[in-house]
Design an enzyme around this catalytic site. Sequence first.
Site, PDB file in Angstrom:
ATOM      1  N   SER A 149      -5.734 -41.311  -9.284  1.00 48.80           N
ATOM      2  CA  SER A 149      -6.346 -40.475  -8.253  1.00 48.80           C
ATOM      3  C   SER A 149      -5.217 -39.936  -7.380  1.00 48.80           C
ATOM      4  O   SER A 149      -4.539 -40.697  -6.702  1.00 48.80           O
ATOM      5  CB  SER A 149      -7.318 -41.330  -7.437  1.00 48.80           C
ATOM      6  OG  SER A 149      -7.833 -40.606  -6.360  1.00 48.80           O
ATOM      7  N   LYS A 175      -7.380 -37.469 -11.659  1.00 43.11           N
ATOM      8  CA  LYS A 175      -8.337 -36.997 -10.648  1.00 43.11           C
ATOM      9  C   LYS A 175      -7.531 -36.426  -9.498  1.00 43.11           C
ATOM     10  O   LYS A 175      -6.533 -37.011  -9.086  1.00 43.11           O
ATOM     11  CB  LYS A 175      -9.176 -38.197 -10.207  1.00 43.11           C
ATOM     12  CG  LYS A 175      -9.865 -38.090  -8.868  1.00 43.11           C
ATOM     13  CD  LYS A 175     -10.904 -39.211  -8.761  1.00 43.11           C
ATOM     14  CE  LYS A 175     -10.962 -39.829  -7.385  1.00 43.11           C
ATOM     15  NZ  LYS A 175     -11.903 -40.974  -7.337  1.00 43.11           N
ATOM     16  N   LYS A 177      -7.840 -34.877  -5.557  1.00 39.67           N
ATOM     17  CA  LYS A 177      -8.717 -34.749  -4.399  1.00 39.67           C
ATOM     18  C   LYS A 177      -8.780 -33.278  -4.015  1.00 39.67           C
ATOM     19  O   LYS A 177      -7.760 -32.565  -4.093  1.00 39.67           O
ATOM     20  CB  LYS A 177      -8.152 -35.568  -3.239  1.00 39.67           C
ATOM     21  CG  LYS A 177      -8.173 -37.072  -3.480  1.00 39.67           C
ATOM     22  CD  LYS A 177      -9.581 -37.638  -3.405  1.00 39.67           C
ATOM     23  CE  LYS A 177      -9.557 -39.161  -3.463  1.00 39.67           C
ATOM     24  NZ  LYS A 177     -10.917 -39.725  -3.384  1.00 39.67           N
ATOM     25  N   ASP A 202     -12.337 -34.762  -6.838  1.00 42.59           N
ATOM     26  CA  ASP A 202     -13.138 -35.592  -5.929  1.00 42.59           C
ATOM     27  C   ASP A 202     -13.093 -34.993  -4.526  1.00 42.59           C
ATOM     28  O   ASP A 202     -12.016 -34.854  -3.938  1.00 42.59           O
ATOM     29  CB  ASP A 202     -12.573 -37.022  -5.912  1.00 42.59           C
ATOM     30  CG  ASP A 202     -13.419 -38.001  -5.097  1.00 42.59           C
ATOM     31  OD1 ASP A 202     -14.470 -37.588  -4.557  1.00 42.59           O
ATOM     32  OD2 ASP A 202     -13.034 -39.184  -5.014  1.00 42.59           O
ATOM     33  N   GLU A 227     -16.637 -35.115  -8.361  1.00 45.59           N
ATOM     34  CA  GLU A 227     -17.124 -36.331  -7.714  1.00 45.59           C
ATOM     35  C   GLU A 227     -17.526 -36.046  -6.270  1.00 45.59           C
ATOM     36  O   GLU A 227     -16.777 -35.434  -5.514  1.00 45.59           O
ATOM     37  CB  GLU A 227     -15.995 -37.377  -7.779  1.00 45.59           C
ATOM     38  CG  GLU A 227     -16.383 -38.752  -7.266  1.00 45.59           C
ATOM     39  CD  GLU A 227     -15.226 -39.763  -7.408  1.00 45.59           C
ATOM     40  OE1 GLU A 227     -14.250 -39.481  -8.142  1.00 45.59           O
ATOM     41  OE2 GLU A 227     -15.296 -40.819  -6.773  1.00 45.59           O
ATOM     42  N   ASP A 252     -20.355 -41.065  -6.024  1.00 48.69           N
ATOM     43  CA  ASP A 252     -19.557 -42.214  -5.593  1.00 48.69           C
ATOM     44  C   ASP A 252     -20.212 -42.783  -4.322  1.00 48.69           C
ATOM     45  O   ASP A 252     -21.069 -43.669  -4.401  1.00 48.69           O
ATOM     46  CB  ASP A 252     -18.100 -41.742  -5.345  1.00 48.69           C
ATOM     47  CG  ASP A 252     -17.195 -42.782  -4.708  1.00 48.69           C
ATOM     48  OD1 ASP A 252     -17.657 -43.886  -4.414  1.00 48.69           O
ATOM     49  OD2 ASP A 252     -15.993 -42.488  -4.475  1.00 48.69           O
ATOM     50  N   LYS A 276     -18.111 -48.572  -8.075  1.00 47.38           N
ATOM     51  CA  LYS A 276     -17.120 -49.398  -7.377  1.00 47.38           C
ATOM     52  C   LYS A 276     -17.819 -50.707  -7.076  1.00 47.38           C
ATOM     53  O   LYS A 276     -18.763 -50.727  -6.281  1.00 47.38           O
ATOM     54  CB  LYS A 276     -16.676 -48.734  -6.072  1.00 47.38           C
ATOM     55  CG  LYS A 276     -15.825 -47.490  -6.267  1.00 47.38           C
ATOM     56  CD  LYS A 276     -15.395 -46.898  -4.937  1.00 47.38           C
ATOM     57  CE  LYS A 276     -14.569 -45.634  -5.191  1.00 47.38           C
ATOM     58  NZ  LYS A 276     -14.394 -44.818  -3.973  1.00 47.38           N
ATOM     59  N   GLY A 304     -11.923 -47.077  -7.666  1.00 46.18           N
ATOM     60  CA  GLY A 304     -11.020 -47.985  -6.970  1.00 46.18           C
ATOM     61  C   GLY A 304     -11.023 -47.645  -5.501  1.00 46.18           C
ATOM     62  O   GLY A 304     -11.526 -46.590  -5.087  1.00 46.18           O
TER      63      GLY A 304
HETATM   64  O1  OSB Z   1     -13.222 -41.535  -3.248  1.00 46.21           O
HETATM   65  O2  OSB Z   1     -12.670 -42.628  -4.963  1.00 46.21           O
HETATM   66  C1  OSB Z   1     -12.514 -42.379  -3.773  1.00 46.21           C
HETATM   67  C2  OSB Z   1      -9.527 -44.357  -2.430  1.00 46.21           C
HETATM   68  C3  OSB Z   1     -10.000 -44.741  -1.194  1.00 46.21           C
HETATM   69  C4  OSB Z   1     -11.251 -44.330  -0.805  1.00 46.21           C
HETATM   70  C5  OSB Z   1     -12.028 -43.537  -1.643  1.00 46.21           C
HETATM   71  C6  OSB Z   1     -11.563 -43.153  -2.884  1.00 46.21           C
HETATM   72  C7  OSB Z   1     -10.270 -43.542  -3.271  1.00 46.21           C
HETATM   73  C8  OSB Z   1      -9.625 -43.106  -4.497  1.00 46.21           C
HETATM   74  C9  OSB Z   1      -8.452 -43.903  -5.020  1.00 46.21           C
HETATM   75  O3  OSB Z   1      -9.903 -42.077  -5.061  1.00 46.21           O
HETATM   76  C10 OSB Z   1      -8.838 -44.841  -6.099  1.00 46.21           C
HETATM   77  C11 OSB Z   1      -7.759 -45.825  -6.455  1.00 46.21           C
HETATM   78  O4  OSB Z   1      -6.737 -45.419  -6.996  1.00 46.21           O
HETATM   79  O5  OSB Z   1      -7.953 -47.026  -6.214  1.00 46.21           O
HETATM   80 MG    MG Z   2     -14.569 -40.878  -4.770  1.00 45.13          MG
END
Ligand code: OSB
Ligand code: MG
Length: 382
Positions: A149, A175, A177, A202, A227, A252, A276, A304
């Site tokens: 991510s 992924k 953001k 995301d 996402e 999510d 999650k 995660g």
């Molecule tokens: O939206 O998935 C998410 C991390 C912190 C809070 C929300 C998210 C995330 C990630 C990172 O996208 C996921 C990871 O690498 O653990």
């Molecule tokens: Mg997310």
Amino acid sequence: MPETATSPDWLEKEPIGAIERIELLTVRLPFVAPFGTSVAVWNCKEALLVRLADKGIVAWGECVADPDPYYASETTVSARCIIKNFLLPELKPDLSLAGLLGRWRRVRGNEMARAALENALLDLLAKRRGLPLHSLLGFPSRRIMSGISIGIQETVAKLLEKVEEATACGYHRVKMKIQHGKDVEWVEAVRRRFPGLALMADANGDYSLADAAHLARLDEFKLTMIEQPLSYHDIYQHSLLQERLKTPLCLDESIHSVDDAAAAIALKSCRVINIKQGRVGGILEAVKMARLCAASGIPTWSGGMDETGIGRALNIQLQTAPGFTLPGDTSETSRYFQEDIDEPGVVLASDGFIEIPKGPGSGVEVVAERLERFLIDREQVN
Ligand code: OSB
Ligand code: MG
């Protein structure tokens, strides 16, 4: 978990027994780079840990709540309050884990708090048997897929550099953001440079239905999914957006329970679900959710929360369960931290897969000296 009739004996019948020492610890680990999303930029990982020590065995759980309520409403402080005042008081030696979860049913919400304690108990039960957690749950070991991510970057050039690094490492999917102002052109740039990449975006709830036409512009870039484009607790409006997009939506933030997942599936709000375990109340609920998704033809993956190695190890164990058919947000330790609190760290094999550690429970061990270094608070609560 399987429904009561097929639940394993340890879950329904075996008393949890006395636990000599129960502690809540808070650690703070610097990230190798700030992690930016549409809702917050995090410079470090501050996590509440649950430590159970009994007869030479030490078991751990990690709460995925942040110190702030920007991703979810729970925080490290609210989770500590719920664990101490409402979850731990129900823990009696003669109760089975299923019995304890039954008593917790009257505690509404607070899934992150529950997950932290439930997962520590699962780690303890597995370690008492000398079994890896996946074996306790009844799932054979299998190598799991990796994914990364990538946070919001300053410039498109910086983003392309990050994606390049990720593909060089062998991640199975990337992924990125997105947020208002850093979306269509940014996705387009990545897609142009990496035509065959398994890519998703995301938004962490940055958009509203009024943005539907704008989001539809993403359809031409063959994203595997988008996402959580809409609000963090919406399910219905996502169904209206999904009707207007070719790209599959993935939920999510909105999904906290099997019932939420069932609602989203029935409403056709998404075609994929990010599970999650920490957000849905723990590994047992996550396994149930994956089962429901599999039965409904909805692919799922393990999200995660930039966890320390403890939480990441739990996510890795979880992905042996049926239903986790897509690469998740499970990355190498080095993508998050210079040094984590546990060993062994997560590394990708040359084909991008991640091995399940062979040790009992979560399969990782906390290194005492590192824990001391990152510790900011420690309290015995029994
Ligand atoms: O939206 O998935 C998410 C991390 C912190 C809070 C929300 C998210 C995330 C990630 C990172 O996208 C996921 C990871 O690498 O653990
Ligand atoms: Mg997310």
